[in-house]
Design a protein around this motif. Structure first.
Motif, PDB file in Angstrom:
ATOM      1  N   GLY A  43     -21.403  -4.810 136.356  1.00 20.61           N
ATOM      2  CA  GLY A  43     -22.584  -4.090 136.796  1.00 20.61           C
ATOM      3  C   GLY A  43     -23.810  -4.305 135.924  1.00 20.61           C
ATOM      4  O   GLY A  43     -24.936  -4.411 136.431  1.00 20.61           O
ATOM      5  N   ILE A  44     -23.625  -4.360 134.616  1.00 24.11           N
ATOM      6  CA  ILE A  44     -24.760  -4.570 133.716  1.00 24.11           C
ATOM      7  C   ILE A  44     -25.400  -5.936 133.967  1.00 24.11           C
ATOM      8  O   ILE A  44     -26.630  -6.077 133.989  1.00 24.11           O
ATOM      9  N   THR A  45     -24.565  -6.946 134.180  1.00 19.39           N
ATOM     10  CA  THR A  45     -25.092  -8.289 134.460  1.00 19.39           C
ATOM     11  C   THR A  45     -25.834  -8.309 135.796  1.00 19.39           C
ATOM     12  O   THR A  45     -26.899  -8.937 135.914  1.00 19.39           O
ATOM     13  N   VAL A  46     -25.277  -7.627 136.796  1.00 17.78           N
ATOM     14  CA  VAL A  46     -25.959  -7.521 138.090  1.00 17.78           C
ATOM     15  C   VAL A  46     -27.335  -6.880 137.896  1.00 17.78           C
ATOM     16  O   VAL A  46     -28.348  -7.374 138.410  1.00 17.78           O
ATOM     17  N   LEU A  47     -27.363  -5.798 137.145  1.00 13.42           N
ATOM     18  CA  LEU A  47     -28.614  -5.082 136.900  1.00 13.42           C
ATOM     19  C   LEU A  47     -29.629  -5.961 136.174  1.00 13.42           C
ATOM     20  O   LEU A  47     -30.808  -6.031 136.567  1.00 13.42           O
ATOM     21  N   ARG A  48     -29.197  -6.642 135.132  1.00 13.38           N
ATOM     22  CA  ARG A  48     -30.108  -7.512 134.384  1.00 13.38           C
ATOM     23  C   ARG A  48     -30.630  -8.655 135.247  1.00 13.38           C
ATOM     24  O   ARG A  48     -31.801  -9.052 135.139  1.00 13.38           O
ATOM     25  N   GLU A  49     -29.756  -9.188 136.108  1.00 11.87           N
ATOM     26  CA  GLU A  49     -30.174 -10.265 137.001  1.00 11.87           C
ATOM     27  C   GLU A  49     -31.239  -9.765 137.980  1.00 11.87           C
ATOM     28  O   GLU A  49     -32.234 -10.463 138.239  1.00 11.87           O
ATOM     29  N   SER A  80     -31.076  -1.758 130.183  1.00 14.42           N
ATOM     30  CA  SER A  80     -30.964  -2.938 131.053  1.00 14.42           C
ATOM     31  C   SER A  80     -31.740  -2.767 132.352  1.00 14.42           C
ATOM     32  O   SER A  80     -31.816  -3.694 133.158  1.00 14.42           O
ATOM     33  N   GLY A  81     -32.288  -1.563 132.557  1.00 14.15           N
ATOM     34  CA  GLY A  81     -33.141  -1.363 133.723  1.00 14.15           C
ATOM     35  C   GLY A  81     -32.668  -0.343 134.731  1.00 14.15           C
ATOM     36  O   GLY A  81     -33.267  -0.200 135.801  1.00 14.15           O
ATOM     37  N   ALA A  82     -31.589   0.398 134.406  1.00 13.87           N
ATOM     38  CA  ALA A  82     -31.117   1.421 135.339  1.00 13.87           C
ATOM     39  C   ALA A  82     -32.104   2.583 135.402  1.00 13.87           C
ATOM     40  O   ALA A  82     -32.772   2.905 134.424  1.00 13.87           O
ATOM     41  N   ILE A 125     -35.909  -2.310 142.603  1.00 12.96           N
ATOM     42  CA  ILE A 125     -35.164  -1.346 143.406  1.00 12.96           C
ATOM     43  C   ILE A 125     -34.492  -0.297 142.509  1.00 12.96           C
ATOM     44  O   ILE A 125     -33.948  -0.625 141.450  1.00 12.96           O
ATOM     45  N   PRO A 126     -34.524   0.988 142.884  1.00 15.11           N
ATOM     46  CA  PRO A 126     -33.869   2.024 142.073  1.00 15.11           C
ATOM     47  C   PRO A 126     -32.359   1.802 141.988  1.00 15.11           C
ATOM     48  O   PRO A 126     -31.712   1.514 142.994  1.00 15.11           O
ATOM     49  N   VAL A 127     -31.814   1.931 140.770  1.00 17.22           N
ATOM     50  CA  VAL A 127     -30.380   1.709 140.542  1.00 17.22           C
ATOM     51  C   VAL A 127     -29.781   2.901 139.799  1.00 17.22           C
ATOM     52  O   VAL A 127     -30.279   3.297 138.740  1.00 17.22           O
ATOM     53  N   LEU A 128     -28.716   3.450 140.376  1.00 12.75           N
ATOM     54  CA  LEU A 128     -27.928   4.500 139.727  1.00 12.75           C
ATOM     55  C   LEU A 128     -26.605   3.885 139.290  1.00 12.75           C
ATOM     56  O   LEU A 128     -25.847   3.387 140.124  1.00 12.75           O
ATOM     57  N   LEU A 129     -26.342   3.887 137.985  1.00 10.55           N
ATOM     58  CA  LEU A 129     -25.095   3.327 137.461  1.00 10.55           C
ATOM     59  C   LEU A 129     -23.975   4.358 137.498  1.00 10.55           C
ATOM     60  O   LEU A 129     -24.177   5.522 137.162  1.00 10.55           O
ATOM     61  N   LEU A 130     -22.781   3.906 137.887  1.00 13.78           N
ATOM     62  CA  LEU A 130     -21.577   4.728 137.832  1.00 13.78           C
ATOM     63  C   LEU A 130     -20.613   4.095 136.846  1.00 13.78           C
ATOM     64  O   LEU A 130     -20.438   2.886 136.834  1.00 13.78           O
TER      65      LEU A 130
END
Length: 224
Positions: free
Chosen positions: A59-65, A93-95, A73-78
Motif C-alpha cells: 500500500g505504501i508503494t501504491v500511495l507513493r506511486e 507518503s501522502g495519505a 485523490i484522497p487516500v485512507l490507509l487501513l
C-alpha cells in the motif's frame, strides 16, 4: 461517489463493500496493489481506501506511486499496525488519513466523508438544468410537478447526465462509473435505469429529457 477499495482479506472486503454501498457509495474492490494502480489509471474515483499489507505492490508503494504521478485523490490507509512510525510513514507518503484495524464502521464512514469533503465542497449541493433541480445532499429530483427521492443508482446516473448537459454518455461509461469493472450486471441494466428516470422526469413535468442516440449513448437535453 465512487470509491476504490484495496483490501486483500476477501471476507473483510465483502463486508466493507456492503457497508459502503448501503451508504450510497459505488465501490470497486480489488485485492492487490498492482490491480489498484491499474484501476486508478483507468477509472474515475473520488477516494481510495487502501490497506497497507497487500500482495504484489504494498500500500505504501501504491500511495507513493500515485503521488509521484501528481494524483491528489484522497487516500485512507487501513492497517493492522498501530505503531506511531507506521502512521507517520503513511502520512508522510501522502495519505490523507489513517485507520487501524479493527475499526468501527461508523468511524470508517466518518473518515471517508472527512477526506472527500474538500472535493465535494467545490461542488454545489444543487445541480440545475431547465426547470429541474437535483439535490446531491438529499438524493432528491424536483421540478414543478413535485419531487422524487432517487435510489443510489438513479441518483448517480442523473448526476452524471446533469453534470454533462448535452453530452453523449455511453452505456459503457455508465457501467464503468456506477456499476464498476467487476460488476456482474448486464449492460442492459443501463437502459432499465434510463427508463426509470424518464418516467420520473415525465411525472415531474420536467422540460428536460433523456435522449438516446443509437450505438452512441444518452444525453440530457432541454425540450423546446
Amino acid at each position: 461517489m465512487r470509491i476504490l477499495l484495496v483490501e486483500d482479506e476477501k471476507a473483510l472486503s465483502k463486508a466493507l463493500v456492503a457497508i459502503l454501498e448501503r451508504n450510497n457509495y459505488s465501490v470497486d474492490p480489488v485485492y492487490d496493489g498492482a490491480d489498484a494502480l491499474e484501476y486508478l489509471d483507468a477509472g474515475d474515483y473520488d477516494g481510495v481506501v487502501l490497506d497497507i499489507m497487500i500482495p504484489k505492490v504494498d500500500g505504501i508503494t501504491v500511495l507513493r506511486e500515485l503521488r509521484s504521478r501528481g494524483n491528489s485523490i484522497p487516500v485512507l490507509l487501513l492497517t493492522a499496525k498501530s505503531e506511531v512510525d507506521d502512521k507517520v510513514l503513511g502520512l508522510d507518503s501522502g495519505a490523507n488519513d489513517y485507520l487501524t484495524k479493527p475499526f468501527n464502521s461508523r468511524e470508517l464512514l466518518a473518515r471517508i466523508r472527512a477526506m472527500t469533503r474538500p472535493r465535494a465542497a467545490r461542488e454545489s449541493s444543487l445541480l440545475k438544468m431547465g426547470n429541474v433541480t437535483l439535490d446531491r445532499g438529499k438524493y432528491e429530483l424536483s421540478a414543478p410537478g413535485g419531487s422524487f427521492r432517487l435510489t443510489s443508482k438513479e441518483f448517480q446516473m442523473m448526476e452524471l447526465l446533469m453534470s454533462n448537459p448535452g453530452n453523449l454518455i455511453s452505456s459503457e461509461r455508465f457501467m464503468e462509473k456506477i456499476w464498476g469493472y467487476d460488476s456482474e450486471a448486464e449492460i442492459n441494466v443501463v437502459w432499465v435505469y434510463i427508463s426509470y428516470l424518464r418516467k420520473k422526469l415525465s411525472a415531474l413535468q420536467a422540460n428536460i429529457q433523456i435522449k438516446a442516440k443509437r450505438n452512441a449513448g444518452y444525453s440530457l437535453e432541454e425540450t423546446r
